[in-house]
Design a protein around this motif. Structure first.
Motif, short mmCIF file in Angstrom:
data_model
loop_
_atom_site.label_atom_id
_atom_site.label_comp_id
_atom_site.label_asym_id
_atom_site.label_seq_id
_atom_site.Cartn_x
_atom_site.Cartn_y
_atom_site.Cartn_z
N ASP A 192 8.22 -2.97 -6.10
CA ASP A 192 6.78 -2.95 -5.86
C ASP A 192 6.16 -4.21 -5.28
OD1 ASP A 192 4.51 -1.13 -6.12
OD2 ASP A 192 3.72 -2.71 -7.44
N ALA A 193 6.88 -5.28 -5.11
CA ALA A 193 6.27 -6.53 -4.65
C ALA A 193 5.60 -6.39 -3.27
CB ALA A 193 7.28 -7.66 -4.62
N ILE A 194 6.31 -5.82 -2.32
CA ILE A 194 5.74 -5.68 -0.96
C ILE A 194 4.60 -4.67 -0.94
CG2 ILE A 194 6.25 -5.00 1.42
CD1 ILE A 194 9.01 -6.37 1.00
N PRO A 195 4.75 -3.48 -1.56
CA PRO A 195 3.60 -2.58 -1.61
C PRO A 195 2.39 -3.20 -2.31
CG PRO A 195 5.58 -1.35 -2.07
CD PRO A 195 5.97 -2.81 -2.04
N ASP A 196 2.63 -4.05 -3.32
CA ASP A 196 1.52 -4.69 -4.02
C ASP A 196 0.75 -5.62 -3.09
OD1 ASP A 196 -0.11 -5.20 -6.31
OD2 ASP A 196 1.00 -7.06 -6.67
N MET A 197 1.45 -6.27 -2.18
CA MET A 197 0.77 -7.12 -1.18
C MET A 197 -0.17 -6.28 -0.33
SD MET A 197 3.91 -9.41 0.23
CE MET A 197 4.83 -10.51 -0.80
N ALA A 198 0.32 -5.13 0.13
CA ALA A 198 -0.52 -4.24 0.95
C ALA A 198 -1.68 -3.69 0.15
CB ALA A 198 0.34 -3.11 1.53
N ARG A 199 -1.43 -3.31 -1.10
CA ARG A 199 -2.51 -2.78 -1.95
C ARG A 199 -3.60 -3.82 -2.17
NH1 ARG A 199 1.72 -0.69 -4.99
NH2 ARG A 199 1.45 -2.31 -6.56
N THR A 200 -3.19 -5.05 -2.43
CA THR A 200 -4.17 -6.12 -2.66
C THR A 200 -4.99 -6.37 -1.40
OG1 THR A 200 -2.66 -7.12 -4.26
CG2 THR A 200 -4.48 -8.48 -3.49
N MET A 201 -4.33 -6.36 -0.25
CA MET A 201 -5.04 -6.52 1.02
C MET A 201 -6.06 -5.40 1.19
SD MET A 201 -5.18 -5.19 4.38
CE MET A 201 -3.74 -4.19 4.37
N ALA A 202 -5.68 -4.18 0.85
CA ALA A 202 -6.59 -3.05 0.98
C ALA A 202 -7.74 -3.16 -0.01
CB ALA A 202 -5.84 -1.74 0.76
N ASN A 203 -7.46 -3.59 -1.23
CA ASN A 203 -8.52 -3.76 -2.23
C ASN A 203 -9.55 -4.79 -1.77
OD1 ASN A 203 -7.19 -1.94 -3.91
ND2 ASN A 203 -6.27 -3.52 -5.19
N VAL A 204 -9.05 -5.89 -1.24
CA VAL A 204 -9.93 -6.96 -0.76
C VAL A 204 -10.76 -6.49 0.44
CG1 VAL A 204 -9.86 -9.20 0.40
CG2 VAL A 204 -8.58 -8.85 -1.70
N THR A 205 -10.13 -5.79 1.36
CA THR A 205 -10.85 -5.26 2.52
C THR A 205 -11.91 -4.27 2.07
OG1 THR A 205 -8.83 -5.54 3.83
CG2 THR A 205 -10.57 -4.16 4.77
N GLY A 206 -11.56 -3.43 1.11
CA GLY A 206 -12.52 -2.47 0.57
C GLY A 206 -13.70 -3.14 -0.11
N ALA A 207 -13.44 -4.23 -0.82
CA ALA A 207 -14.53 -4.96 -1.48
C ALA A 207 -15.46 -5.61 -0.47
CB ALA A 207 -13.95 -6.01 -2.43
N ILE A 208 -14.90 -6.19 0.58
CA ILE A 208 -15.73 -6.77 1.63
C ILE A 208 -16.54 -5.67 2.31
CG2 ILE A 208 -15.72 -7.97 3.87
CD1 ILE A 208 -13.10 -9.39 2.84
N ALA A 209 -15.89 -4.56 2.60
CA ALA A 209 -16.58 -3.42 3.23
C ALA A 209 -17.72 -2.92 2.35
CB ALA A 209 -15.59 -2.30 3.52
N ALA A 210 -17.47 -2.79 1.06
CA ALA A 210 -18.51 -2.32 0.14
C ALA A 210 -19.70 -3.27 0.12
CB ALA A 210 -17.94 -2.15 -1.26
N THR A 211 -19.42 -4.56 0.14
CA THR A 211 -20.49 -5.56 0.15
C THR A 211 -21.32 -5.44 1.43
OG1 THR A 211 -19.16 -7.06 -1.19
CG2 THR A 211 -21.00 -8.03 0.01
N VAL A 212 -20.65 -5.27 2.54
CA VAL A 212 -21.36 -5.13 3.82
C VAL A 212 -22.19 -3.86 3.84
CG1 VAL A 212 -21.00 -4.75 6.31
CG2 VAL A 212 -19.73 -6.54 5.12
N ILE A 213 -21.64 -2.78 3.29
CA ILE A 213 -22.34 -1.50 3.30
C ILE A 213 -23.61 -1.53 2.45
CG2 ILE A 213 -22.16 0.91 2.50
CD1 ILE A 213 -19.20 0.78 3.47
N VAL A 214 -23.57 -2.19 1.28
CA VAL A 214 -24.76 -2.22 0.42
C VAL A 214 -25.78 -3.26 0.84
CG1 VAL A 214 -23.50 -1.31 -1.57
CG2 VAL A 214 -23.81 -3.77 -1.34
#
Length: 187
Positions: free
Chosen positions: A158-180
């Motif tokens: 899971d180490a490599i998939p976890d890197m991708a998941r974390t990147m997606a979580n961070v991108t989603g958080a930035i996107a959510a902040t921009v949207i609100v």
């Protein structure tokens, strides 16, 4: 195991590119290229640290660079970093399907829907630390009738998939902040 790694990473990146970026660009009224450039430092830190919470200062800087008001950055970004788990949801579903296949378990429609519902609920509860989504994977495996031993196999790959998941979580958080954030036209 390689299939799990490639499918998990591929699906996670696809969700970011095909859902998160377009939603943030349209709903947040930010040009797509500008959004992508603003996210890169936080995404890089997310990939290397595998921790959404450790990436919070970089996420806040990204939101500021997208002209999000400081009052919104201060409240929305930490909240989004805690709750918006785009990568966790994709990764957990992928892990359950992988484990089911590995153990020769066919998931019926009812089980798939049960896992999907449980994934939505548990993805918000996963901690923003390296490997955090693995912690909440046990109930998902149980809801699909998959032996808990699958967790050890997934954890090892899971180490490599976890890197991708974390990147997606961070991108989603930035996107959510921009949207609100309030529209620049009405602010």
């Amino acid at each position: 195991v390689l299939n799990y790694v490639f499918v998990s990473v591929g699906l996670t990146v696809a969700v970011v590119l095909l859902a998160v970026y377009p939603m943030a660009a349209v709903l947040g009224r930010v040009p797509l290229l500008r959004l992508a450039r603003a996210c890169v430092p936080a995404q890089s830190l997310a990939i290397t640290s595998r921790s959404s919470i450790a990436t919070l200062p970089a996420m806040m800087d990204a939101a500021r660079s997208l002209d999000v008001p400081e009052t919104v950055v201060a409240v929305a970004t930490p909240l989004a970093a805690s709750l918006v788990r785009v990568g966790a949801a994709v990764g957990q579903m992928t892990a359950v399907v992988f484990a089911a296949h590995l153990f020769g378990i066919t998931l019926g429609l009812a089980q798939q829907l049960s896992v999907l519902l449980a994934t939505v609920m548990t993805s918000m509860a996963s901690p923003g630390v390296p490997g955090g989504s693995i912690i909440v994977l046990t109930p998902l495996l149980a809801s699909a009738g998959i032996p808990a031993e699958a967790l050890g196999i997934i954890l090892g790959a899971d180490a490599i998939p976890d890197m991708a998941r974390t990147m997606a979580n961070v991108t989603g958080a930035i996107a959510a902040t921009v949207i609100v954030a309030p529209s620049k036209e009405t602010a």
